[in-house]
Design a protein around this motif. Structure first.
Motif, PDB file in Angstrom:
ATOM      1  N   ALA A 126      -3.807 -18.210  24.429  1.00 62.81           N
ATOM      2  CA  ALA A 126      -3.348 -19.467  25.123  1.00 62.81           C
ATOM      3  C   ALA A 126      -3.794 -19.717  26.435  1.00 62.81           C
ATOM      4  N   GLY A 127      -4.042 -18.460  27.370  1.00 60.13           N
ATOM      5  CA  GLY A 127      -4.124 -18.717  28.697  1.00 60.13           C
ATOM      6  C   GLY A 127      -3.099 -18.945  29.630  1.00 60.13           C
ATOM      7  N   LEU A 128      -2.007 -18.781  29.021  1.00 63.05           N
ATOM      8  CA  LEU A 128      -0.623 -18.511  29.765  1.00 63.05           C
ATOM      9  C   LEU A 128       0.061 -17.375  30.199  1.00 63.05           C
ATOM     10  N   PRO A 129       0.695 -17.518  31.176  1.00 63.08           N
ATOM     11  CA  PRO A 129       1.156 -16.215  31.692  1.00 63.08           C
ATOM     12  C   PRO A 129       1.987 -15.337  30.291  1.00 63.08           C
ATOM     13  N   THR A 130       1.641 -14.038  30.050  1.00 59.50           N
ATOM     14  CA  THR A 130       2.338 -13.270  29.070  1.00 59.50           C
ATOM     15  C   THR A 130       3.218 -11.993  29.644  1.00 59.50           C
ATOM     16  N   LEU A 186       1.441 -27.489  28.802  1.00 58.63           N
ATOM     17  CA  LEU A 186       1.736 -26.866  27.134  1.00 58.63           C
ATOM     18  C   LEU A 186       0.252 -26.412  26.757  1.00 58.63           C
ATOM     19  N   VAL A 187       0.419 -25.599  25.879  1.00 60.74           N
ATOM     20  CA  VAL A 187      -0.612 -25.351  24.952  1.00 60.74           C
ATOM     21  C   VAL A 187      -0.043 -25.400  23.671  1.00 60.74           C
ATOM     22  N   LEU A 188      -0.723 -26.005  22.725  1.00 59.42           N
ATOM     23  CA  LEU A 188      -0.421 -26.198  20.963  1.00 59.42           C
ATOM     24  C   LEU A 188      -1.689 -25.134  20.519  1.00 59.42           C
ATOM     25  N   ALA A 189      -1.079 -24.487  19.537  1.00 63.04           N
ATOM     26  CA  ALA A 189      -1.907 -23.569  18.762  1.00 63.04           C
ATOM     27  C   ALA A 189      -1.593 -23.659  17.291  1.00 63.04           C
ATOM     28  N   LYS A 190      -2.536 -24.083  16.394  1.00 62.64           N
ATOM     29  CA  LYS A 190      -2.460 -24.482  14.940  1.00 62.64           C
ATOM     30  C   LYS A 190      -3.113 -23.861  14.156  1.00 62.64           C
ATOM     31  N   GLU A 191      -2.802 -23.809  12.794  1.00 60.89           N
ATOM     32  CA  GLU A 191      -3.273 -23.038  11.868  1.00 60.89           C
ATOM     33  C   GLU A 191      -4.050 -21.528  12.292  1.00 60.89           C
ATOM     34  N   LEU A 192      -3.444 -20.764  12.787  1.00 57.39           N
ATOM     35  CA  LEU A 192      -3.997 -19.674  13.552  1.00 57.39           C
ATOM     36  C   LEU A 192      -4.519 -18.821  12.421  1.00 57.39           C
ATOM     37  N   THR A 193      -5.776 -18.078  12.734  1.00 60.71           N
ATOM     38  CA  THR A 193      -6.439 -17.282  11.975  1.00 60.71           C
ATOM     39  C   THR A 193      -7.072 -17.973  10.757  1.00 60.71           C
ATOM     40  N   GLU A 197      -8.335 -23.277  12.613  1.00 63.92           N
ATOM     41  CA  GLU A 197      -7.687 -23.007  13.857  1.00 63.92           C
ATOM     42  C   GLU A 197      -7.757 -23.505  15.335  1.00 63.92           C
ATOM     43  N   ALA A 198      -7.167 -24.107  15.799  1.00 63.60           N
ATOM     44  CA  ALA A 198      -7.332 -24.996  17.103  1.00 63.60           C
ATOM     45  C   ALA A 198      -6.278 -24.603  18.297  1.00 63.60           C
ATOM     46  N   PHE A 199      -6.623 -24.612  19.611  1.00 65.31           N
ATOM     47  CA  PHE A 199      -5.821 -24.640  20.592  1.00 65.31           C
ATOM     48  C   PHE A 199      -5.972 -26.057  21.465  1.00 65.31           C
ATOM     49  N   CYS A 200      -5.023 -26.545  21.860  1.00 68.36           N
ATOM     50  CA  CYS A 200      -5.264 -27.819  22.757  1.00 68.36           C
ATOM     51  C   CYS A 200      -4.332 -27.341  24.103  1.00 68.36           C
ATOM     52  N   HIS A 201      -4.890 -27.370  25.205  1.00 66.94           N
ATOM     53  CA  HIS A 201      -3.972 -27.233  26.529  1.00 66.94           C
ATOM     54  C   HIS A 201      -4.066 -28.459  27.165  1.00 66.94           C
ATOM     55  N   ASN A 212      -3.694 -37.252  17.791  1.00 64.10           N
ATOM     56  CA  ASN A 212      -3.918 -38.574  17.182  1.00 64.10           C
ATOM     57  C   ASN A 212      -5.455 -38.833  17.108  1.00 64.10           C
ATOM     58  N   ASP A 213      -6.371 -38.329  17.600  1.00 62.59           N
ATOM     59  CA  ASP A 213      -7.759 -38.401  17.242  1.00 62.59           C
ATOM     60  C   ASP A 213      -8.236 -38.081  16.212  1.00 62.59           C
ATOM     61  N   ASP A 214      -7.530 -37.013  15.563  1.00 64.26           N
ATOM     62  CA  ASP A 214      -7.855 -36.727  14.366  1.00 64.26           C
ATOM     63  C   ASP A 214      -6.855 -36.294  13.254  1.00 64.26           C
ATOM     64  N   PRO A 215      -6.445 -36.974  12.061  1.00 61.03           N
ATOM     65  CA  PRO A 215      -5.115 -36.805  11.305  1.00 61.03           C
ATOM     66  C   PRO A 215      -5.189 -35.224  10.899  1.00 61.03           C
ATOM     67  N   GLN A 216      -6.375 -34.744  10.626  1.00 55.41           N
ATOM     68  CA  GLN A 216      -6.178 -33.456  10.064  1.00 55.41           C
ATOM     69  C   GLN A 216      -5.559 -32.375  11.272  1.00 55.41           C
ATOM     70  N   ARG A 217      -5.429 -32.776  12.495  1.00 57.24           N
ATOM     71  CA  ARG A 217      -4.918 -32.025  13.427  1.00 57.24           C
ATOM     72  C   ARG A 217      -3.379 -32.096  13.422  1.00 57.24           C
ATOM     73  N   CYS A 218      -2.812 -32.937  12.740  1.00 52.52           N
ATOM     74  CA  CYS A 218      -1.263 -33.080  12.602  1.00 52.52           C
ATOM     75  C   CYS A 218      -1.000 -32.381  11.428  1.00 52.52           C
ATOM     76  N   GLN A 219      -1.706 -31.535  10.851  1.00 54.69           N
ATOM     77  CA  GLN A 219      -1.147 -30.807   9.657  1.00 54.69           C
ATOM     78  C   GLN A 219      -1.382 -29.426  10.041  1.00 54.69           C
ATOM     79  N   GLY A 220      -0.605 -28.598   9.416  1.00 52.00           N
ATOM     80  CA  GLY A 220      -0.593 -27.167   9.503  1.00 52.00           C
ATOM     81  C   GLY A 220       0.615 -26.672  10.058  1.00 52.00           C
ATOM     82  N   GLU A 221       0.615 -25.272  10.131  1.00 52.82           N
ATOM     83  CA  GLU A 221       1.676 -24.568  10.832  1.00 52.82           C
ATOM     84  C   GLU A 221       1.286 -24.608  12.467  1.00 52.82           C
TER      85      GLU A 221
END
Length: 283
Positions: A126-130, A186-193, A197-201, A212-221
């Motif tokens: 994610a690129g956030l402190p761990t 914030l960082v949102l991670a979806k459909e990991l592995t 799979e995608a990350f949005c920062h 909202n740009d892509d309905p498929q992005r609103c699916q999954g865990e």
């Protein structure tokens, strides 16, 4: 000769990509006498893929406390049993806590077989402190309860990590912006592995626009990570709020004084809490 007591193996399974399962996990699933699974049908597909023929039994939130006694009895009789969830590491926002606790209380050996976990998988990319983070599982389904949870988060816990469903992610981001600030990183991670799979920062609004740009992005865990609030200098807090905080600290605990000051002056609670800790010598 007394028969040796068996063990409960807590086995991590893939969160998406089936190739992520370890050799040790496969070997364990093959050698135990039974696999306690959150959903036997779901786990059955994984076992078929791995060529594992071990029989399964259902162990989920609704029957875990009742079924634990029979599993413990089987381990005490010498059987080895594995515990798996639908995906990832059992007990991490999944069933298994009651069983593991009862096993330990009964003297049954509990053996972790480590592997995938969505929390760690998301954090490491994610690129956030761990160096310090707080995992809070799933936030409440209702907005009012979710806002209360977010408002109650303590200061200085590092990156905050939570799971969220696709159905609630937009409303969750609304509440994060309202309670923690529209500019919070914030960082949102979806459909990991998985394939998508995608990350949005970005901020809550920027992530919502991306979804909202892509309905498929609103699916999954999804895994939502919230950066720590940037440190706010005492000079950035109004003089009135600082004066109120000093007065309240003379009579109240740090946390309560900061919360009341934030409410009175419409300030954010965390900077006041940090300032109160400095003044009280508890930082």
């Amino acid at each position: 000769m007394t028969k040796q007591t068996g063990s409960l193996y807590v086995v991590a399974t893939p969160i998406g990509n089936l190739a992520d399962i370890s050799e040790r996990a496969v070997a364990t699933l093959k050698q135990v006498s039974c696999i306690a699974a959150e959903d036997t049908r779901h786990t059955g597909k994984l076992l078929a893929h791995l060529g594992v023929q071990t029989r399964t039994l259902a162990l989920h939130d609704h029957n875990e406390k009742q079924r634990a006694a029979s599993i413990i009895a089987r381990c005490q009789a010498g059987e080895d049993i594995a515990l798996v969830s639908d995906a990832g590491t059992p007990l991490i926002s999944d069933p298994g806590y009651s069983l593991v606790r009862q096993c330990r209380a009964a003297g049954v050996r509990v053996v972790p077989i480590p592997g995938p976990s969505a929390v760690i998988t998301a954090l490491c990319a994610a690129g956030l402190p761990t160096d310090k983070f707080l995992f809070i599982g799933f936030l409440a389904a209702k907005s009012s309860q979710r806002q209360a949870q977010l408002a109650a988060l303590p200061a200085d816990v590092g990156t905050i990590v939570c799971y969220e469903t696709a159905r609630r992610i937009q409303a969750c981001l609304d509440d994060v912006a309202l309670v923690l600030g529209a500019d919070r990183e914030l960082v949102l991670a979806k459909e990991l592995t998985k394939t998508f799979e995608a990350f949005c920062h970005g901020t809550a609004a920027e992530i919502q626009a991306w979804l909202n740009d892509d309905p498929q992005r609103c699916q999954g865990e999804m895994v939502l990570m919230i950066a720590s609030e940037p440190a706010k200098a005492a000079g950035d807090i109004s003089e009135q709020a600082q004066q109120t905080l000093k007065i309240l600290l003379a009579e109240l605990p740090v946390k309560q004084a900061a919360a009341l000051t934030a409410q009175i002056h419409n300030e954010k609670k965390n900077p006041l809490y940090k300032l109160a800790l400095e003044w009280s010598g508890e930082s």
